[in-house]
Design a protein around this motif. Structure first.
Motif, PDB file in Angstrom:
ATOM      1  N   LEU A 239       0.831  -1.214   0.000  1.00 51.72           N
ATOM      2  CA  LEU A 239       0.000   0.000   0.000  1.00 51.72           C
ATOM      3  C   LEU A 239       0.865   1.264   0.000  1.00 51.72           C
ATOM      4  CD1 LEU A 239      -3.076   0.624   0.165  1.00 51.72           C
ATOM      5  CD2 LEU A 239      -2.741   1.008   2.605  1.00 51.72           C
ATOM      6  N   VAL A 240       1.886   1.235   0.847  1.00 50.63           N
ATOM      7  CA  VAL A 240       2.794   2.400   0.898  1.00 50.63           C
ATOM      8  C   VAL A 240       3.497   2.563  -0.449  1.00 50.63           C
ATOM      9  CG1 VAL A 240       4.839   3.370   2.035  1.00 50.63           C
ATOM     10  CG2 VAL A 240       3.146   2.164   3.381  1.00 50.63           C
ATOM     11  N   SER A 241       3.956   1.447  -1.020  1.00 51.74           N
ATOM     12  CA  SER A 241       4.647   1.502  -2.308  1.00 51.74           C
ATOM     13  C   SER A 241       3.735   2.068  -3.390  1.00 51.74           C
ATOM     14  CB  SER A 241       5.125   0.106  -2.715  1.00 51.74           C
ATOM     15  OG  SER A 241       5.888  -0.449  -1.685  1.00 51.74           O
ATOM     16  N   VAL A 242       2.495   1.571  -3.424  1.00 55.94           N
ATOM     17  CA  VAL A 242       1.536   2.048  -4.433  1.00 55.94           C
ATOM     18  C   VAL A 242       1.303   3.553  -4.254  1.00 55.94           C
ATOM     19  CG1 VAL A 242      -0.908   1.948  -5.108  1.00 55.94           C
ATOM     20  CG2 VAL A 242       0.394  -0.155  -4.809  1.00 55.94           C
ATOM     21  N   PHE A 243       1.166   3.954  -3.019  1.00 56.29           N
ATOM     22  CA  PHE A 243       0.933   5.373  -2.735  1.00 56.29           C
ATOM     23  C   PHE A 243       2.111   6.215  -3.229  1.00 56.29           C
ATOM     24  CE2 PHE A 243       1.386   9.082   0.022  1.00 56.29           C
ATOM     25  CZ  PHE A 243       0.162   9.699  -0.204  1.00 56.29           C
ATOM     26  N   ILE A 244       3.318   5.758  -2.932  1.00 59.89           N
ATOM     27  CA  ILE A 244       4.519   6.507  -3.350  1.00 59.89           C
ATOM     28  C   ILE A 244       4.577   6.588  -4.878  1.00 59.89           C
ATOM     29  CG2 ILE A 244       7.058   6.369  -3.466  1.00 59.89           C
ATOM     30  CD1 ILE A 244       6.979   5.305  -0.560  1.00 59.89           C
ATOM     31  N   VAL A 245       4.354   5.455  -5.542  1.00 61.91           N
ATOM     32  CA  VAL A 245       4.440   5.424  -7.008  1.00 61.91           C
ATOM     33  C   VAL A 245       3.363   6.320  -7.628  1.00 61.91           C
ATOM     34  CG1 VAL A 245       4.236   3.927  -9.033  1.00 61.91           C
ATOM     35  CG2 VAL A 245       5.520   3.160  -7.050  1.00 61.91           C
ATOM     36  N   ILE A 246       2.132   6.206  -7.125  1.00 56.89           N
ATOM     37  CA  ILE A 246       1.045   7.039  -7.675  1.00 56.89           C
ATOM     38  C   ILE A 246       1.347   8.526  -7.442  1.00 56.89           C
ATOM     39  CG2 ILE A 246      -1.389   7.689  -7.368  1.00 56.89           C
ATOM     40  CD1 ILE A 246      -2.021   4.742  -7.011  1.00 56.89           C
ATOM     41  N   ALA A 247       1.835   8.842  -6.251  1.00 57.53           N
ATOM     42  CA  ALA A 247       2.143  10.247  -5.943  1.00 57.53           C
ATOM     43  C   ALA A 247       3.212  10.777  -6.887  1.00 57.53           C
ATOM     44  CB  ALA A 247       2.604  10.361  -4.495  1.00 57.53           C
ATOM     45  N   LEU A 248       4.246   9.961  -7.122  1.00 61.53           N
ATOM     46  CA  LEU A 248       5.322  10.414  -8.001  1.00 61.53           C
ATOM     47  C   LEU A 248       4.849  10.542  -9.448  1.00 61.53           C
ATOM     48  CD1 LEU A 248       8.405   8.485  -6.548  1.00 61.53           C
ATOM     49  CD2 LEU A 248       8.025  10.941  -6.521  1.00 61.53           C
ATOM     50  N   ILE A 249       4.020   9.578  -9.879  1.00 61.65           N
ATOM     51  CA  ILE A 249       3.493   9.646 -11.261  1.00 61.65           C
ATOM     52  C   ILE A 249       2.632  10.903 -11.410  1.00 61.65           C
ATOM     53  CG2 ILE A 249       1.873   8.578 -12.895  1.00 61.65           C
ATOM     54  CD1 ILE A 249       2.900   5.848 -11.967  1.00 61.65           C
ATOM     55  N   ALA A 250       1.783  11.141 -10.427  1.00 60.98           N
ATOM     56  CA  ALA A 250       0.889  12.304 -10.492  1.00 60.98           C
ATOM     57  C   ALA A 250       1.698  13.595 -10.535  1.00 60.98           C
ATOM     58  CB  ALA A 250      -0.043  12.300  -9.288  1.00 60.98           C
ATOM     59  N   LEU A 251       2.705  13.647  -9.677  1.00 66.35           N
ATOM     60  CA  LEU A 251       3.549  14.848  -9.599  1.00 66.35           C
ATOM     61  C   LEU A 251       4.271  15.084 -10.931  1.00 66.35           C
ATOM     62  CD1 LEU A 251       3.790  16.520  -7.057  1.00 66.35           C
ATOM     63  CD2 LEU A 251       5.947  15.385  -6.582  1.00 66.35           C
ATOM     64  N   ALA A 252       4.874  14.011 -11.451  1.00 64.25           N
ATOM     65  CA  ALA A 252       5.613  14.129 -12.713  1.00 64.25           C
ATOM     66  C   ALA A 252       4.666  14.523 -13.847  1.00 64.25           C
ATOM     67  CB  ALA A 252       6.301  12.806 -13.024  1.00 64.25           C
ATOM     68  N   SER A 253       3.452  13.966 -13.827  1.00 61.92           N
ATOM     69  CA  SER A 253       2.487  14.260 -14.900  1.00 61.92           C
ATOM     70  C   SER A 253       2.034  15.715 -14.833  1.00 61.92           C
ATOM     71  CB  SER A 253       1.272  13.334 -14.785  1.00 61.92           C
ATOM     72  OG  SER A 253       1.699  12.002 -14.828  1.00 61.92           O
ATOM     73  N   VAL A 254       1.821  16.188 -13.615  1.00 60.88           N
ATOM     74  CA  VAL A 254       1.391  17.586 -13.446  1.00 60.88           C
ATOM     75  C   VAL A 254       2.492  18.527 -13.925  1.00 60.88           C
ATOM     76  CG1 VAL A 254       0.872  19.357 -11.715  1.00 60.88           C
ATOM     77  CG2 VAL A 254      -0.243  17.139 -11.594  1.00 60.88           C
ATOM     78  N   LEU A 255       3.734  18.207 -13.531  1.00 64.40           N
ATOM     79  CA  LEU A 255       4.853  19.069 -13.932  1.00 64.40           C
ATOM     80  C   LEU A 255       5.079  19.026 -15.447  1.00 64.40           C
ATOM     81  CD1 LEU A 255       7.353  18.309 -11.032  1.00 64.40           C
ATOM     82  CD2 LEU A 255       6.204  20.468 -11.464  1.00 64.40           C
ATOM     83  N   ALA A 256       4.812  17.858 -16.032  1.00 65.56           N
ATOM     84  CA  ALA A 256       4.998  17.719 -17.480  1.00 65.56           C
ATOM     85  C   ALA A 256       3.796  18.244 -18.256  1.00 65.56           C
ATOM     86  CB  ALA A 256       5.233  16.254 -17.826  1.00 65.56           C
TER      87      ALA A 256
END
Lengths: 381, 315
Positions: A239-256
């Protein structure tokens, strides 16, 4: 539920590590993305210092120097000693030292192949800038030769060459669309570092804590079976891993500024595949009876080596041949390779083998980790 | 009729060449405070680990609550609490969270658990420290936390494996009082230690083991009565020669005399007023001494007489 909840309580201790690596990852992403967004174009020119010694002094050599001076800062090599030039290259004050040999202009006029002519170019082998100057020289000479062969006189050929090369800037404007693509790739290029370091610095020590010999012994005595405790730990870690990965994907997508496009989905599939591989690596390492305190050192070793050798920090094409060979054994290398293929308009089928190799790495490492863990367990029993 | 809580029959455990348990037998009745006494390396912890199915053994049988104990018998494990020799708690969790975690491995009901955790905290006297992280606790308080984690779920059988090692006297007394109280509340206790004074103080039945074997067992009084030694006379005296030692050895009821570094130890078997005879000897020979006193035999004397060595030889 007790173990599941306790996982998050123990995780609280590592929240500073999570924040630290998140900030580092974001910092790297920000720095790299800002390189990509200078001006309106992705292919802006960088002015570089070049030391030039013109032993030819022909019209052609002067024209070449004039062209190079429109892009770069030319320093007269006649005024510098060899040692000074070497130092300037080493300290990157100049990218190249060029020596135009005598007879160079005449050779061009005689129609000899421009690429065969020997302008002696000395550069720092590890720096990218030196290569772009050589590309500029090649472009100029190839065009000039073409115009001369086409019957233009020297003055006209030089003028047309300069104009043609100046027109290149318009190509950059057209490439504006590509800027956003590049930004997407830059953002996602850096994500593996964030995923690796965040999972290894926060999730790994918590898993290791539950596996500490005395705590494990105390838990083994209890009426909660080991498999139930392990499932709880796996669920919480997942769960923690999924949260970290989703957060990073979301962040990268927003910045891109890009999401839900065809390329974006492929890039996300690539990240998710790598994340699964990282989790498998995590499972393998957590079986090695390591002390939780060692996890932070391990995080740095894995995070940095995987990122450097896997083409995360430095593009694969700039890695040395030895590093490339080693890199091919790492999932991050195939992550970068998949990203390169997507960038070159590759589809799912083009990256499928890269995804499978990443997963294969994970399965193999996890297998080895489980076997090693079992053997360690037997020895310590 | 008494109810057997733990029965160990002909237990054999080998570590390659080393025989840790050699046909070891033990029977613990309900309501007992059972002391497992022996020097370091005698097999106490191995016995406990086998009872808890943490270790496989080579031969023998172990029954707990009248049923065969295996690692899968979670119903039996639920009725057992263990306080291990080494403190095993999460550094990242507070006192209260630690107790709640370990209690939660046995008790699912949240309300019941909350009550049990509170009671365990009160029992070991950690009310003021329940929000503290283990690192902030002294050695004694940490031991108390270790005990609370083992007993919070109110087990019927509590195994305490050397719970007072490296504990200050105040905490030690608190722990020993607590064990007695747990026993009064109905728990059967197995208490392993190499501190004979503690075992003598709280245990109703004592088993002395050495080299993986049951050396002897019984109540403290029974064990002491079973040996030849009835009284030890200790004298602090300087410059005693061999002639004097031989002469003292010849006094009636004295059967062993050792003199080392100014300390004279006289062992007596039976007889009354033995100390008077010794004092008379010193007076008649004009020998001055610093201090003289008499003490009853200890469990160490029992162990010494049976095995020929001290309980703490290996410390």
């Amino acid at each position: 539920m007790t173990v599941f909840k306790a996982f998050f309580k123990v995780l609280r201790k590592y929240k500073m590590s999570l924040i630290m690596y998140l900030v580092i990852s974001l910092g790297i992403i920000y720095i790299l993305s800002s390189f990509n967004t200078k001006g309106n174009a992705s292919y802006y020119r960088v002015s570089q210092g070049i030391a030039v010694r013109d032993n030819d002094n022909s019209e052609i050599s002067k024209g070449l120097i004039e062209y190079l001076s429109t892009i770069n800062e030319i320093k007269n090599a006649e005024e510098l000693t060899d040692e000074q030039i070497t130092d300037m290259i080493y300290y990157t004050r100049i990218s190249n030292s060029l020596i135009i040999p005598a007879g160079f202009g005449e050779a061009i006029l005689n129609g000899e192949d421009a690429s065969m002519l020997k302008i002696e170019s000395t550069k720092n082998a590890g720096a990218r800038m030196g290569y772009s100057v050589e590309t500029e020289i090649d472009s100029y000479l190839n065009l000039l030769s073409g115009y001369l062969e086409g019957g233009f006189d020297m003055a006209e050929a030089e003028k047309l060459t300069m104009e043609a090369l100046a027109d290149n800037s318009s190509v950059n404007v057209i490439a504006e669309v590509k800027v956003e693509d590049d930004k997407l790739f830059t953002m996602f290029q850096m994500l593996p570092y964030g995923i690796l370091t965040m999972l290894f610095s926060a999730v790994l020590p918590v898993i290791l804590r539950f596996g500490t010999m005395l705590l494990k012994k105390r838990s083994d005595i209890s009426s909660t079976p080991a498999y139930k405790r392990q499932i709880s730990i796996a669920l919480a870690a997942g769960l923690v891993s999924v949260f970290i990965v989703i957060a990073l994907i979301a962040l990268a997508s927003v910045l891109a500024k890009e999401a839900f496009t065809g390329r974006w989905w492929l890039v996300v599939i690539n990240v998710v595949t790598l994340s699964i591989t990282v989790v498998m690596l995590l499972v393998a390492v957590s079986n090695l009876n390591m002390k939780p305190e060692v996890a932070s050192a391990f995080t740095n070793v894995v995070g940095l080596s995987f990122s450097f050798l896997g083409g995360i920090f430095v593009p694969i094409e700039f890695l040395g041949s030895g590093a490339k060979v080693i890199g091919q054994f790492l999932p991050t290398y195939w992550y970068s390779e998949a990203l390169t293929r997507i960038k070159a308009d590759g589809g799912f089928n083009d990256i499928l083998n890269c995804l499978l190799i990443q997963l294969l790495f994970g399965v193999m490492v996890m297998g080895v980790g489980l076997v090693a863990g079992r053997s360690i367990q037997k020895r310590t029993a | 009729m008494s109810e057997t809580v733990v029965e160990v029959k002909n237990l054999v455990k080998r570590y390659k060449e080393l025989i840790a348990l050699d046909n070891f037998n033990m029977k613990i009745e309900k309501g007992e405070v059972f002391g497992l006494l022996g020097p370091n390396g005698s097999g106490k912890t191995t016995t406990i680990n086998c009872i808890l199915s943490l270790l496989d053994f080579d031969n023998g049988e172990i029954d707990v609550f009248g049923e065969k104990m295996t690692s899968q018998r979670y119903d039996l494990k639920k009725r057992i609490g263990i306080v291990m020799q080494d403190v095993a708690v999460f550094e990242e969790l507070s006192v209260e969270e630690n107790i709640d975690y370990f209690c939660g491995l046995y008790i699912n009901d949240k309300n019941k658990r909350k009550q049990y955790v509170e009671e365990a905290i009160n029992f070991v006297g950690l009310e003021e420290f329940k929000k503290f992280k283990p690192k902030k606790l002294s050695g004694g308080l940490l031991r108390r936390l270790n005990i609370a984690c083992g007993i919070a779920h109110k087990p019927e059988l509590i195994i305490l494996d050397e719970p007072t090692v490296a504990v200050d006297p105040q905490s030690r007394n608190k722990i020993l009082e607590g064990i007695t109280e747990l026993n009064k509340k109905g728990a059967t206790i197995i208490y392993t230690s190499h501190y004979m004074e503690e075992v003598e103080q709280i245990c109703t039945h004592i088993l002395i083991m050495d080299k993986g074997k049951n050396v002897t067992e019984g109540s403290a009084e029974e064990l002491k009565r079973s040996i030849k030694n009835t009284e030890n006379i200790i004298v602090y005296i300087k410059n005693l020669n061999d002639e004097h030692v031989k002469a003292i050895n010849a006094i009636n009821h004295v059967y062993d005399v050792t003199y080392m570094s100014g300390r004279l130890e006289i062992k007596c078997a039976g007889g009354r007023h033995n100390i008077s005879h010794v004092i008379d000897y010193f007076a008649s020979n004009n020998l001055d001494y610093d201090r003289i006193y008499s003490e009853l035999p200890t469990l160490n004397d029992v162990f010494l007489e049976i095995t020929g060595k001290n309980l703490r030889d290996k410390e």
